[in-house]
Scaffold this active site. Sequence first.
Site, PDB file in Angstrom:
ATOM      1  N   GLU A  84      49.613  32.875  47.659  1.00  0.00           N
ATOM      2  CA  GLU A  84      48.731  32.471  48.750  1.00  0.00           C
ATOM      3  C   GLU A  84      49.447  31.518  49.703  1.00  0.00           C
ATOM      4  O   GLU A  84      50.083  30.563  49.293  1.00  0.00           O
ATOM      5  CB  GLU A  84      47.463  31.808  48.199  1.00  0.00           C
ATOM      6  N   ARG A  94      30.059  35.149  47.092  1.00  0.00           N
ATOM      7  CA  ARG A  94      29.362  36.451  47.087  1.00  0.00           C
ATOM      8  C   ARG A  94      28.555  36.617  45.800  1.00  0.00           C
ATOM      9  O   ARG A  94      27.531  37.289  45.767  1.00  0.00           O
ATOM     10  CB  ARG A  94      30.404  37.565  47.229  1.00  0.00           C
ATOM     11  N   CYS A 147      38.527  30.207  43.566  1.00  0.00           N
ATOM     12  CA  CYS A 147      39.991  30.091  43.648  1.00  0.00           C
ATOM     13  C   CYS A 147      40.419  29.411  44.944  1.00  0.00           C
ATOM     14  O   CYS A 147      41.262  28.511  44.932  1.00  0.00           O
ATOM     15  CB  CYS A 147      40.657  31.459  43.530  1.00  0.00           C
ATOM     16  N   HIS A 170      47.324  34.495  43.181  1.00  0.00           N
ATOM     17  CA  HIS A 170      46.316  35.409  42.635  1.00  0.00           C
ATOM     18  C   HIS A 170      47.029  36.535  41.883  1.00  0.00           C
ATOM     19  O   HIS A 170      48.104  36.979  42.297  1.00  0.00           O
ATOM     20  CB  HIS A 170      45.472  36.018  43.770  1.00  0.00           C
TER      21      HIS A 170
END
Length: 218
Positions: A84, A94, A147, A170
């Site tokens: 990242e 979500r 995360c 990730h």
Amino acid sequence: MSSSLPRILLTGFDPFGGESVNPSWEAVRALHGKRLGGHLIVAQQLPTEFARSLHELKAAVREMAPAILLGVGQAGGRQQLSIERVAINVQDARIPDNAGAQPVDEPVIAGGPAAYFSTLPIKAMLAALQAHGVPAEISNSAGTYVCNHIAYAMLHLAAKRRGMRAGFIHIPYLPAQAAKRHGLASMALADVVRGLEIALRTAIATPLDDKLGAGKLD
Ligand code: PCA
């Protein structure tokens, strides 16, 4: 554990979203206690919960004062190790976290900057992973769930502490998780563990990142 070596705090998460395993914890715990480039790796599990993960991260950083902070999390569907580049100051869940919280458009740190860039040498890590045959990419979004929240918090803490660098990777599903979801990518645990070790070795050896094109058009 030898007390004099600088620490690497390596975090993984507990299972979430109906899974019984989280590859991030399986991978980081395999590296717990290992010495790497004059550093000692300490693996810690964080809960997939917005509030408690932040709390536990702060306590671990205060206690350990690590030289390097690397967060690892599952990103089901991604095809390779995903380094990242950036973390943003937003929570937009979500699905509920493991404590049932589902924040929408809340900041990670009220009053914090909109985003932080990773302070680990992401391009050098990418090049080293690819050179060792581990599929990897640069990602420009860690999402808006727990995360990203932890990646942002790590970089916020690192911005206030001289000598502490931080970043987030990730990782794909494990093969056994992908087997339940027809067609989704996976990576064997041994490859993930090897990849994290390569990424960390590179971070230790590389104070200043390489300038290497790895941009995306989309
Ligand atoms: N992945 C989630 C949170 C915990 C994890 O391993 C995410 O990508 O936000």
